[in-house]
Enzyme design. Structure first.
Site, PDB file in Angstrom:
ATOM      1  CG  PHE A 129     -41.648  20.321  86.589  1.00 25.04           C
ATOM      2  CD1 PHE A 129     -40.371  20.263  86.045  1.00 25.04           C
ATOM      3  CD2 PHE A 129     -41.784  20.377  87.964  1.00 25.04           C
ATOM      4  CE1 PHE A 129     -39.244  20.254  86.866  1.00 25.04           C
ATOM      5  CE2 PHE A 129     -40.670  20.371  88.788  1.00 25.04           C
ATOM      6  CZ  PHE A 129     -39.395  20.308  88.236  1.00 25.04           C
ATOM      7  CG  ASP A 214     -48.292  17.557  89.797  1.00 24.90           C
ATOM      8  OD1 ASP A 214     -48.436  18.334  90.758  1.00 24.90           O
ATOM      9  OD2 ASP A 214     -47.179  17.349  89.267  1.00 24.90           O
ATOM     10  CE  LYS A 243     -44.271  24.341  93.195  1.00 24.49           C
ATOM     11  NZ  LYS A 243     -42.973  24.992  93.435  1.00 24.49           N
TER      12      LYS A 243
END
Length: 395
Positions: A129, A214, A243
């Site tokens: 993702f 990532d 985040k």
């Protein structure tokens, strides 16, 4: 309450109103213990006073000035990231998807400039993702997120996660980048093996490709180190962070080296709000707290204790077949009789005053504050146990 938002979200049946530390209260005054962390975003809990102070201070000075100018907060945060990682340069944006978009564009641009147009292939993992833009959702390797938006960008090859042989078969002279999550978050909290990451580094070196990590979910202290790549000693060429970087304020970054950064010449890429002074001022305060040794030590200690408590709950109830993860990114894999029902358990937990997440249909995910206290952890487990007991009676 009337919903005026588009129907692409399925909202929980409560409306959070305020939070402090690892506690949240809804608009009817009910209290919850937050072990979801805003999906691994609220790394310092809710309304940490240092972040509130940084935001309030910067709000009296400058909110936005555009990327025609740089600012002290942006340079200060970039300096922190460069001084404490492999990187030489930083690009700021607003979300993990934007950071990954920038990373993939940089890899293709550098390869085109250096080797020619043929070198554009991106190798990614199935069930990854990387975001919701058309490019990143295509790279993510989950057809359920991309198939409705075809035709998709080309030149993307997917291989099984943690399969060095498949990776070796896929990477070649046309490959410009390999992108990997050190821990696959959305697909079940699956850590990459050291062998897989070392193979990726060797193959990228051999074929002149960029290795992209990532770390949108694993970065900024989540695994017990500043970034997860530090656990294996495999250093990427490009790293993405979001985040926890802003710890609740929209902020993301792409980190890279002086070898690749020049491909982003003036005008090649940009972001209207990326690196704005408000976000970067909060990011600096968050960085300083997250990078403290006592914060890292608490992350490791609480991760160990929380994992042990979850394993005990799994043995006592039979609800989990395993508990895995790193630091305070934890996945509880449901036992076979309960496969596919993770969302039902999160709903049950919410009714018992506990906020948790799913990572696919078979895994409960916990990503609490890195400052999680013993008191909050010890109060959370009985709530989860009660939710599990209640839910099992309905099965």
């Amino acid at each position: 309450m009337q919903n005026y938002l588009t129907p692409n979200f399925s909202f929980a049946p409560v409306i959070p109103e305020r939070g402090l530390g690892s506690r949240v209260w809804d608009n009817e005054g009910r209290e919850y213990i937050d072990l979801a962390g805003g999906i691994a975003v609220n790394a310092l809990g809710h309304c940490h006073p240092a972040l509130v102070a940084a935001l309030n201070d910067q709000a009296q000075k400058l909110w936005h000035i555009s990327n025609i100018y740089t600012t002290e907060p942006a340079q200060n945060l970039a300096r922190r990231l460069v001084e404490h990682t492999f990187a030489d340069k930083v690009f700021f944006c607003n979300s993990g998807a934007e950071a990954n978009e920038a990373a993939l564009k940089l890899a293709r641009k550098h390869a085109r400039d250096t080797f020619g147009a043929h070198k554009h292939q991106i190798v990614a993992c199935t069930n990854a993702f990387h975001g919701r833009t058309l490019f990143t959702v295509s790279v993510g390797g989950q057809p359920k997120y991309s198939r409705d938006f075809a035709p998709l960008p080309e030149g993307i090859v997917h291989i099984p996660f943690n399969d060095p042989a498949a990776l070796a078969a896929a990477v070649n002279e046309d490959t410009c980048a390999v992108i990997i999550e050190p821990v696959q978050g959305e697909s079940g909290v699956l850590p990459a093996t050291p062998e897989f990451l070392h193979a990726a580094r060797e193959l990228c070196d051999r074929f002149g490709a960029a290795l992209i990590f990532d770390e949108v979910q694993t970065g900024m202290g989540r695994t017990g180190k500043l970034f997860a790549y530090e656990h294996t000693g495999v250093t990427p060429d490009i790293l993405t962070s979001a985040k926890a970087l802003g710890s609740g304020f929209p902020l993301a970054a792409m980190l890279t080296t002086d070898r690749l950064a020049p491909a982003f010449a003036p005008g090649t890429h940009g972001s209207t709000f990326g690196g704005n002074p408000l976000a970067c001022a909060v990011g600096c305060a968050a960085f300083d707290l997250i990078h403290r040794e006592d914060t890292r030590a608490n992350t490791r200690r609480q991760g160990t204790a929380l994992t042990a408590a979850l394993e005990t709950l799994g043995r006592d109830t039979g609800i989990f077949q395993s508990v895995r993860g790193q630091g305070l990114l934890i996945g509880c894999v449901l036992a076979e009789p309960y496969a596919g029902k993770a969302a039902e358990l999160t709903a049950a937990a919410l009714r018992h005053g506990l906020m948790i997440l799913v990572a696919g249909a078979n895994v409960l995910r916990l990503a609490p504050s890195l400052l999680l206290t013993d008191e909050d952890r010890e109060a959370a487990i009985p709530r989860l146990a009660a939710a599990v007991k209640e839910w099992l009676q309905t099965q």
